[in-house]
Scaffold this active site. Structure first.
Site, short mmCIF file in Angstrom:
data_model
loop_
_atom_site.label_atom_id
_atom_site.label_comp_id
_atom_site.label_asym_id
_atom_site.label_seq_id
_atom_site.Cartn_x
_atom_site.Cartn_y
_atom_site.Cartn_z
CD GLU A 30 5.55 -2.87 9.64
OE1 GLU A 30 5.07 -4.28 9.31
OE2 GLU A 30 5.43 -2.60 10.32
CG ASN A 75 0.83 0.11 10.30
OD1 ASN A 75 0.34 0.37 9.32
ND2 ASN A 75 0.50 -0.99 11.10
CG ASN A 175 3.29 1.33 5.23
OD1 ASN A 175 2.93 0.73 4.84
ND2 ASN A 175 2.11 0.93 6.79
CD GLU A 176 -1.45 0.02 5.70
OE1 GLU A 176 -1.53 -0.13 7.09
OE2 GLU A 176 -1.30 -1.42 4.71
CE1 TYR A 247 -0.54 -9.06 4.97
CE2 TYR A 247 -1.83 -6.50 4.75
CZ TYR A 247 -0.98 -7.39 4.95
OH TYR A 247 0.56 -6.67 5.29
CD GLU A 295 1.78 -3.87 3.95
OE1 GLU A 295 0.85 -4.88 4.45
OE2 GLU A 295 2.50 -2.46 4.39
CD GLN A 352 5.79 -7.58 7.49
OE1 GLN A 352 6.89 -8.30 8.94
NE2 GLN A 352 4.78 -6.74 8.09
O1 AHR Z 1 2.31 -6.19 7.54
C1 AHR Z 1 1.75 -6.15 8.49
C2 AHR Z 1 1.59 -4.47 8.88
O2 AHR Z 1 0.27 -4.53 8.03
C3 AHR Z 1 1.51 -3.09 8.10
O3 AHR Z 1 2.57 -3.30 8.94
C4 AHR Z 1 0.86 -2.77 7.66
O4 AHR Z 1 1.29 -1.82 6.68
C5 AHR Z 1 -0.87 -3.01 7.36
O5 AHR Z 1 -1.79 -2.87 8.05
#
Ligand code: AHR
Length: 505
Positions: A30, A75, A175-176, A247, A295, A352
């Site tokens: 990113e 993001n 994205n999201e 995450y 992700e 990432q």
């Molecule tokens: O990977 C970091 C961020 O986590 C990304 O930009 C977003 O898609 C997610 O919230």
């Protein structure tokens, strides 16, 4: 009688989950922090190539054998004008980047990233902006990237020095978009509508592409499940995948609970699979929607530092988690979980790749090195190609704060028919004791252990830093052997294991 904990496993060539789609070993770059700038790209670095890409980083990415990289966000993509990043570099604007409150110089854009991906021997999973932009920008980007020639956007690409189309195959529809933090956040109906209309015209430009609709940004979102059902109701006939993001963190320093979090990932995958199949049933469709877990990782070490950062810097150190040994153990469990669901998870991206919550770290002007999580990711990507077997596992279990029945043994196996290799991936979650593994390999006659790789460390908080790059590193001194048709090994306490077997010639 031995007092060790024991786990039994049965593997059979005929117990197959699926052929593994290699894209489950994907990653993510990113425009965030030092992932692109000072990560993959640093023109002043002594090891930079003629385009400014760090050759030492490319070499590490090749060691990981990354088959696919999602780009350019995240993001970031929800405020990105892709046109800013193509054409002569001197004309590219500097923009306020609102998602991460930085300055984006646009020195690297779509074409440079395509070049980098070729050098790194990987494929691009491109994302379009459905936050501030929409259908028009999305279809133009597909035309710019994938149409051969003879149209405005494809000829513009050619005029920028790229005669051959990039032929990007997989595309993310935003994205999201469920997250209130997202630029252009939408309700499920709003997103479903724009996603289906964008999908339609993107495929009219290039019918060979595959599309990923945004699922929830985590299982904890209040809108989770309804979001997926509504979005798929709109997009079902026009997309191939729905995305999942997750995450994990160990904020309360409860390691046994932390390494059980892959059970949450497992449940998340099961739930999204069920929702896909519910919409399939509702629509009486023959088509199956698969999952793109685009992700996933551990992310929390850098939160405090990030809160203190001054805004509007160029490539500041953001999301620079320095990973511990226990993080590598959870990452190993997450990789095993993805493999166990390889019948439906066809794409997955560790988020990432460089510097930003990443397996690879770089020093400006200096070295690049491997974080702890590099190792399980590399082992799975390199040795986990073939068919995923469905092991029958019996393991003793424990309860933790958030989970019940957590097996001490987390394990799966991959059979590579071409090379006649069988690889067992196994985590012993027990923090204090080794675990005796006995694995019946009844249909693999003549197979012998060729290597037993172990990642272990007495300090669960051990980290690889610039100064101590090799503190956490694997060795090949595991004790696995084949005895009477069984793989027998004493898996060291709290360890990641890769037991590689091959047919004896
Ligand atoms: O990977 C970091 C961020 O986590 C990304 O930009 C977003 O898609 C997610 O919230």
């Amino acid at each position: 009688m031995s007092s060790f904990k024991k786990a039994n496993m049965i593997l059979d060539k005929d117990f197959i989950i699926s052929t593994i789609d290699k894209r489950i070993y994907g990653s993510f770059v990113e425009h965030l922090g030092r992932c692109v700038y000072e990560g993959i790209y640093e023109p002043d670095h002594p090891l930079a190539d003629e385009q400014g890409f760090r050759k030492d980083v490319i070499e590490l990415v090749q060691q990981l054998n990354v088959p696919l990289v999602r780009y350019p966000g995240g993001n970031f993509v929800s405020g990105y004008n892709w046109e800013d990043g193509v054409g002569p570099k001197e004309n590219r604007p500097r923009r306020l980047e609102l998602a991460w409150r930085t300055i984006e110089t646009n020195e690297v854009g779509t074409n440079e990233f395509a070049d980098w991906a070729r050098k790194a021997n990987t494929e691009v999973n491109m994302a379009v902006n459905l936050g501030t932009r929409g259908i028009d920008a999305a279809r133009n980007l597909v035309e710019y990237c994938n149409h051969p020639s003879g149209s405005y956007w494809s000829d513009l690409r050619i005029s920028h020095g790229y005669k051959q189309p990039h032929k990007f195959k997989t595309w993310c529809l935003g994205n999201e978009m469920d997250g209130p933090w997202q630029i252009g956040h939408k309700t499920a109906d709003e997103y479903g509508r724009i996603a289906v209309e964008a999908a339609k015209v993107m495929k009219w430009v290039d019918p060979t592409i595959e599309l990923v609709a945004c699922g929830s940004s985590s299982r904890a979102m209040k809108t989770f499940a309804d979001w997926e059902a509504t979005v798929l109701d709109h997009t079902y006939d026009h997309v191939e995948y729905i995305s999942l993001h997750t995450y994990y963190a160990n904020r309360d320093n409860d390691t046994a609970n932390f390494v059980a979090r892959s059970l949450d990932m497992d449940q998340f995958i099961r739930s999204v699979t069920a929702i896909c199949d519910y919409v399939k049933a509702k629509k009486r469709s023959k088509k199956t929607i698969n999952l793109s877990f685009d992700e996933w990782n551990v992310w929390y070490h850098s939160h405090d530092a990030d809160r203190k950062l001054e805004p509007w810097q160029i490539a500041p150190p953001q999301l620079e988690d320095v990973y511990t040994f226990e993080d590598a153990i959870l990452v190993g469990c997450m990789l095993i979980t993805l493999l166990k669901h390889s019948d439906r998870v066809k794409i997955a991206c560790m988020a990432q790749l460089v510097n930003v919550i990443a397996p690879i770290m770089t020093d400006k002007g200096g070295e690049a090195w491997k974080q702890t999580i590099f190792y399980p990711y590399m082992h799975a990507s390199v040795y986990g190609r073939g068919v995923a077997l469905n092991p029958i596992v019996h393991s003793q279990k424990y309860d933790s704060k958030d989970f019940t029945d957590v097996p001490y043994l987390e394990s799966t196996a991959v059979y590579n028919e071409e090379s006649n290799e069988l690889t067992i991936f196994a985590v012993n979650r027990d923090l204090n004791e080794p675990l005796l593994l006995e694995c019946d390999i009844r249909s693999f006659q003549g197979y012998r252990v060729v290597e037993h790789i172990v990642l272990e460390n007495d300090d669960v908080k051990a980290r690889n830093t610039k100064e101590h790059q090799g503190r956490v590193a694997p060795h090949s001194r595991g004790d696995a052997e084949v005895k009477d048709g069984r793989v027998v090994s004493m898996l060291p306490k709290f360890s990641w294991n890769v037991i590689r077997l091959a047919k004896q010639q």
